[in-house]
Design an enzyme around this catalytic site. Structure first.
Site, PDB file in Angstrom:
ATOM      1  N   GLU A  85      -5.063  -9.302  -3.558  1.00 39.74           N
ATOM      2  CA  GLU A  85      -6.142  -8.326  -3.436  1.00 39.74           C
ATOM      3  C   GLU A  85      -7.488  -9.006  -3.208  1.00 39.74           C
ATOM      4  O   GLU A  85      -8.320  -8.515  -2.442  1.00 39.74           O
ATOM      5  CB  GLU A  85      -6.206  -7.436  -4.682  1.00 39.74           C
ATOM      6  CG  GLU A  85      -5.038  -6.477  -4.832  1.00 39.74           C
ATOM      7  CD  GLU A  85      -4.938  -5.510  -3.660  1.00 39.74           C
ATOM      8  OE1 GLU A  85      -5.972  -5.211  -3.028  1.00 39.74           O
ATOM      9  OE2 GLU A  85      -3.825  -5.059  -3.363  1.00 39.74           O
ATOM     10  N   CYS A 244      -3.639   6.098  10.010  1.00 39.48           N
ATOM     11  CA  CYS A 244      -4.991   6.639   9.826  1.00 39.48           C
ATOM     12  C   CYS A 244      -6.036   5.531   9.978  1.00 39.48           C
ATOM     13  O   CYS A 244      -7.081   5.555   9.344  1.00 39.48           O
ATOM     14  CB  CYS A 244      -5.110   7.302   8.453  1.00 39.48           C
ATOM     15  SG  CYS A 244      -6.532   8.416   8.312  1.00 39.48           S
TER      16      CYS A 244
END
Length: 579
Positions: A85, A244
């Site tokens: 992350e 998206c």
């Protein structure tokens, strides 16, 4: 997703956790589960380039590392999620994968990372950019070992006590590694939310990414019984990077959110009003350019519509949307339809090939959300750089390097001696003559500062003054002549600053004081206490060079007449060139 070369193995083979259509029993970090993908579109997003976000020349050993780790899969863990992350912040997945694999091979546990030296950490991060992430990751690992016995806590509040872990990273670790029911909101998730809810605000707006966006994401994660929060969060991030993405059409049958987007619905409704009917019959009047600023087809007038809507709304407006966001989005959609402009330069072929006016209106509406964030002008800095080397007693080439301050841009990284001779932040307007290259190549952007041309004698004097302040054991050896590298500067762009670097190079005279007296590991300092070292090629590899330093090194080698690893400019030739 882009199609992968059949000869290229899936990235999933490098990890213990299975990547399949069925939910995994053990959550994984994004870099632990991501298959190789084509580069994501840059449409609608400001390009981030602090150092380089992609692997650079000279760091190709990461590819070899990837291939060699196939037999040693990396087990999923809270630590692995943390590392992935942090690496994925501001950096594309395909750029992170080889760095992640190399990192986890060298520092497989938080204990290994805590025990590593600063130079070891920097060498594994070099090329990823945003170096503060590596420093905080290293510092955080030491904190985890000291305060938590090497085990990352499983609550958001405890995780946020660790250096470098904020709300986003804490929630990512808690949900993905420990399946805690908390939302995770990043730029990709904000894009999904903006299109689902019709949010007329850019994804970097604090009210969106730091406050109300989390409330929207929490509703999705907590829906049902709130289980598998980690998988839901990863699915939202994955959707934001694929179907998206900025170039997503919103009408792809494979997109699970296709039926729920307000963005496509708004586009369709505007298209129907502009056609003057709601039966979906094709009328090309709104796809042809008419009078500038007008919308052809039917009797619909967007200016009048927005004016009536504003009057009806009065002083009340959505707290999540930008004050003018709704009006701007509506105008953007209607203008794009009236001009017949493409939805996006990177829009899907399926959308471009569609002959349905409803589909064209839907993709246009989808592309309008979220609005693009405002671009900030980069700070401009003009640097004078001295690339100086000596030939050691063993005949090895060694370069003089200086360590940057512990705080600020590229903190703790090694660079060639340099001095800033002009900074736009300290100058209200550029003074001096602008170079021909700047005039010809500068973008027509009034917000950008004009970079002045700094005369060569001014640059050289600034370098002389800086080098003379070095440790007495080496300063006398640096007083020799230097040659300029070309007639144009070398540029390097970061996320918020652009460096225009004028280069000078020279070979330190072995016979001068300090020429051979200081070995490559000797401790020397600048006037402000920064470390100075002579580094061989192996030394540079061990500490890791940034992309900007590699640019300088390549330019100097070319100027010296060779692109090989060894550069030697005879002292006499150098003196002749410098006259």
């Amino acid at each position: 997703k882009g199609e992968r070369d059949e000869k290229q193995p899936s990235i999933s083979k490098y990890f213990a956790a299975s990547v399949s259509g069925a939910p995994s029993s053990k959550p994984r970090g994004r870099a632990q589960r991501q298959e190789e993908k084509t580069a994501s579109s840059k449409e609608g997003e400001e390009k981030k380039e602090e150092d380089d976000c992609a692997p650079i020349n000279g760091n190709n050993n990461t590819t070899t590392t990837t291939a060699n780790t196939a037999a040693d899969p990396i087990p999923p863990s809270a630590y692995g999620t943390w590392v992935s992350e942090i690496m994925l912040q501001q950096t594309r997945v395909e750029a992170v994968i080889p760095y992640y694999l190399k990192w986890m091979q060298s520092f497989p546990t938080v204990h290994h990372l805590a025990d590593a030296t600063e130079d070891q950490v920097n060498s594994h991060w070099a090329g990823l950019g945003f170096y503060r992430r590596a420093r905080m990751l290293h510092s955080g690992a030491k904190r985890v070992v000291t305060d938590y016995d090497g085990v990352l806590p499983d609550t958001v509040e405890e995780l946020k006590r660790i250096d470098g872990i904020g709300q986003y990273t804490a929630c990512a670790i808690a949900s993905i590694a420990y399946d805690k029911c908390v939302p995770v909101v990043d730029g990709n998730v904000c894009r999904v939310l903006a299109r689902l809810a019709g949010v007329a605000n850019h994804i970097k707006a604090p009210v969106f990414k730091d406050r109300l966006g989390w409330d929207l994401a929490r509703q999705i994660v907590e829906a049902g019984d709130g289980s598998r929060a980690g998988e839901v969060n990863q699915a939202l991030m994955e959707l934001g990077a694929t179907y998206c993405s900025p170039s997503g059409s919103g009408i792809d049958d494979r997109d699970p959110l296709k039926a729920y987007y307000k963005s496509t619905r708004i586009g369709r409704e505007i298209g129907q009003r502009m056609r003057g009917n709601g039966d979906g019959v094709f009328d090309d009047s709104y796809t042809r350019s008419g009078t500038s600023g007008s919308s052809r087809g039917g009797d619909f007038d967007m200016d009048e519509f927005v004016g009536v809507a504003r009057a009806a709304r009065g002083r009340e407006f959505c707290k999540l949307c930008d004050k003018e966001g709704i009006s701007n989005v509506l105008f953007d959609i209607s203008q794009a339809l009236s001009d017949g402009s493409e939805v996006s330069s990177n829009s899907s072929s399926a959308a471009n090939a569609s002959s349905s006016p409803d589909d064209l209106a839907a993709t246009t509406g989808h592309a309008a959300f979220p609005p693009a964030p405002p671009k900030k002008a980069k700070r401009e800095e003009v640097l004078a750089v001295a690339a100086l080397w000596r030939i050691s007693r063993d005949g090895e080439e060694e370069w003089l390097m200086v360590k940057r301050p512990k705080n600020g841009l590229l903190a703790g990284q090694w660079e060639f001696p340099c001095v800033c001779v002009w900074n736009s932040a300290d100058s209200k307007s550029g003074k001096g003559k602008t170079s021909a290259k700047s005039k010809a190549g500068a973008k027509k952007n009034k917000s950008e500062a004009e970079v002045p041309f700094i005369k060569s004698n001014v640059r050289s004097e600034a370098l002389d003054s800086y080098l003379s302040s070095f440790d007495d054991t080496i300063a006398p050896a640096l007083a020799g002549s230097r040659s300029e590298v070309g007639k144009q500067p070398v540029e390097h762009i970061f996320s918020h600053v652009r460096h225009t670097m004028w280069l000078e190079y020279g070979c330190i005279d072995a016979a001068s004081k300090g020429g051979h007296e200081c070995n490559s590991t000797a401790t020397m300092t600048t006037a402000d206490g920064r470390e100075i070292r002579f580094m061989s090629g192996d030394d540079m590899k061990s500490v890791g060079l940034t992309s900007g330093v590699k640019k300088v090194l390549r330019a100097v080698k070319v100027a010296a007449g060779t692109g090989s690893a060894t550069v030697h400019v005879p002292r006499k030739k150098q003196r002749t060139d410098s006259k």
